[in-house]
Scaffold this active site. Structure first.
Site, mmCIF file in Angstrom:
data_model
loop_
_atom_site.group_PDB
_atom_site.id
_atom_site.type_symbol
_atom_site.label_atom_id
_atom_site.label_comp_id
_atom_site.label_asym_id
_atom_site.label_seq_id
_atom_site.Cartn_x
_atom_site.Cartn_y
_atom_site.Cartn_z
ATOM 1 N N ASN A 7 0.943 -0.859 0.186
ATOM 2 C CA ASN A 7 -0.043 -0.153 0.028
ATOM 3 C C ASN A 7 0.286 1.352 -0.192
ATOM 4 O OD1 ASN A 7 -1.905 2.190 0.701
ATOM 5 N ND2 ASN A 7 -2.381 1.650 2.511
ATOM 6 N N ARG A 90 -2.091 -1.697 -3.945
ATOM 7 C CA ARG A 90 -3.513 -0.842 -3.455
ATOM 8 C C ARG A 90 -3.445 0.009 -4.530
ATOM 9 N NH1 ARG A 90 -5.225 2.360 1.689
ATOM 10 N NH2 ARG A 90 -7.399 2.872 0.692
ATOM 11 N N HIS A 180 -11.963 3.734 -0.458
ATOM 12 C CA HIS A 180 -11.949 2.682 0.949
ATOM 13 C C HIS A 180 -12.840 2.151 -0.214
ATOM 14 C CE1 HIS A 180 -11.528 6.549 4.173
ATOM 15 N NE2 HIS A 180 -10.692 6.043 3.557
ATOM 16 N N ARG A 239 -8.727 16.977 5.831
ATOM 17 C CA ARG A 239 -10.222 17.650 4.664
ATOM 18 C C ARG A 239 -11.049 17.717 5.339
ATOM 19 N NH1 ARG A 239 -9.222 11.034 2.452
ATOM 20 N NH2 ARG A 239 -7.391 11.716 2.109
ATOM 21 N N GLU A 382 -8.043 -4.075 4.978
ATOM 22 C CA GLU A 382 -8.483 -4.028 3.389
ATOM 23 C C GLU A 382 -7.217 -4.950 2.629
ATOM 24 O OE1 GLU A 382 -8.580 -0.104 2.582
ATOM 25 O OE2 GLU A 382 -7.861 -0.023 4.580
#
Ligand code: ADP
Length: 399
Positions: A7, A90, A180, A239, A382
């Site tokens: 990742n 990923r 996601h 964010r 994940e």
């Protein structure tokens, strides 16, 4: 069969080697500050641990270090690179092109890199990382790309189209993609296993540094809160989430900022950090709120309020809701936030089991026995989804 999961960000690289027979993580760690000065960590399932500074000028240097630790280091977990059956990467943005995971070849890497217009921060460094990985591990080793957007590819046009001139969708791919996806996919799949069947109407809340919700009908995403980029949706660490779009040109004029400056303001200086003035980390925000810092309390209240509002709108989109689940660093750990959300969802027939909710990072049902909606905490994984996808594709390629 061992699968290495990667990742990568622009200056960091998380890795995990998973033995698929029992889905056990043999080793994992993170390389950080790549291209700056460099440091890395390496941890094995048997308790061996190193944290070191190292010259990591490029991602290739990072892969060299990982491979060395895994095969030759003091805490090595395999004897040769041949014990790695495949590598799963990923990838943030699959655009309209990748609605499923794929095996990587040169054309795939080019296609990932060519999405730089819609994903300038993530795709080019990830494509470069996959290339560096092929150099270190060899082209013969199968590699898969697993996209963060893929699980959301089932959204209907009415959910993914923005109300701007249609040509920006047709000619430039401007639409809601969602992110996601690998996490929403893992937790929804796990929910189906735990309940014995996929809930008809499910809302998954991934709340971490980045946060997104997904409305899932019979296992298929029908809406999600992140948009064209991961900036949209609920308030996040740094964010802004959804704001009135005209604020962008207003502040740009006010501060004489152009694209890069505005992007930084909205991606890195907003959210919990921007409102609280304290931190992007929810733990720090909660602590400051407890110590009487009003703006920290405001930031925490905004997160809870926006969460309840979004869950309500997804319940409307789904025509009701059978299960809600929390995951991600905040979702798995912030007990007070979960309690408040469940309290505010009483109108949907939600009741809470406060004793069960008094837990962190565990797979647990937190709704009461009489609740009309199942509410759960399911820690995300994940890496495991990426590893399973990689196995599936590698086997297909062999067959
Ligand atoms: P990322 O999105 O980078 O993977 P995580 O999923 O690890 O991030 O989530 C990080 C967030 O989880 C941070 O805001 C952190 O404060 C929050 N968090 C971790 N532990 C707790 C806790 N005990 N209570 C509240 N928030 C927590």
């Amino acid at each position: 069969m061992n699968i290495l999961v990667i990742n990568a960000g622009s200056s960091s690289l998380k890795y995990q080697l998973i033995r698929m027979e029992d889905e056990t993580t043999l080793c994992k760690g993170i390389c950080e500050r790549i291209g700056i000065d460099g440091k890395y960590s390496y941890k094995t399932m048997t308790g061996y641990k190193v944290e070191k500074e190292a010259d990591l000028f490029t991602h290739k240097d990072a892969f060299d270090v990982i491979l060395h630790e895994m095969v030759q280091g003091e805490g090595h977990v395999i004897d040769s690179v041949n014990e790695i059956a495949a590598i799963g990467h990923r990838v943030t943005h699959g655009g309209d092109k990748f609605s499923h995971s794929v095996l990587v070849d040169e054309a795939t890497i080019d296609a990932i890199a060519n999405m730089r217009d819609i994903s300038p921060l993530h795709n080019p460094p990830q494509a470069a990382t996959i290339r560096a990985c092929r150099t270190v591990f060899g082209e013969a080793l199968p590699m898969a790309a697993v996209f963060d957007t893929a699980f959301h590819a089932t959204m209907p046009p009415k959910a993914y189209t923005f109300a701007i001139p249609y040509k920006y969708y047709e000619e430039h791919g401007v639409r809601r993609y969602g992110f996601h996806g690998t996490s929403h996919r893992y937790v929804s799949g796990r929910m189906a296993e735990l309940l014995g069947e996929m809930p008809h109407r499910l809302i998954t809340c991934h709340l971490g540094n980045g946060s997104s919700l997904a409305a899932i009908k019979d296992g298929k995403v029908v809406d999600t809160s992140m948009g064209f980029t991961p900036l949209d949706g609920i308030i996040m660490g740094t964010r802004c989430g959804s704001i009135d779009p005209s604020i962008v040109s207003y502040i740009a004029n006010l501060e004489n900022l152009h694209e890069r400056g505005m992007n930084r303001l909205l991606n890195n200086e907003s959210g919990l950090l921007g409102v609280s003035g304290v931190s992007s980390d929810f733990r720090d925000v909660l602590e400051a709120a407890e110590n009487g810092k009003e703006r920290a309390q405001l930031a925490a209240d905004m997160l809870e309020y926006q969460l309840v509002k979004l869950i309500g709108s997804y319940a409307a989109a789904l025509g009701g809701v059978d299960a809600i689940l929390f995951t991600g660093g905040i979702g798995e750990n912030a007990m007070g936030l979960r309690e408040q959300v469940m309290h505010d969802l009483a109108y949907l027939g939600v009741t809470a089991d406060l004793a069960a909710n008094n837990s962190r990072g565990e797979e647990v049902r937190i709704s009461g026995a009489d609740s009309k909606v199942e509410v759960w905490v399911i820690p995300t994984n994940e890496e495991l989804v990426i590893a399973r996808e990689t196995v599936r594709l590698a086997k297909q390629a062999k067959a």
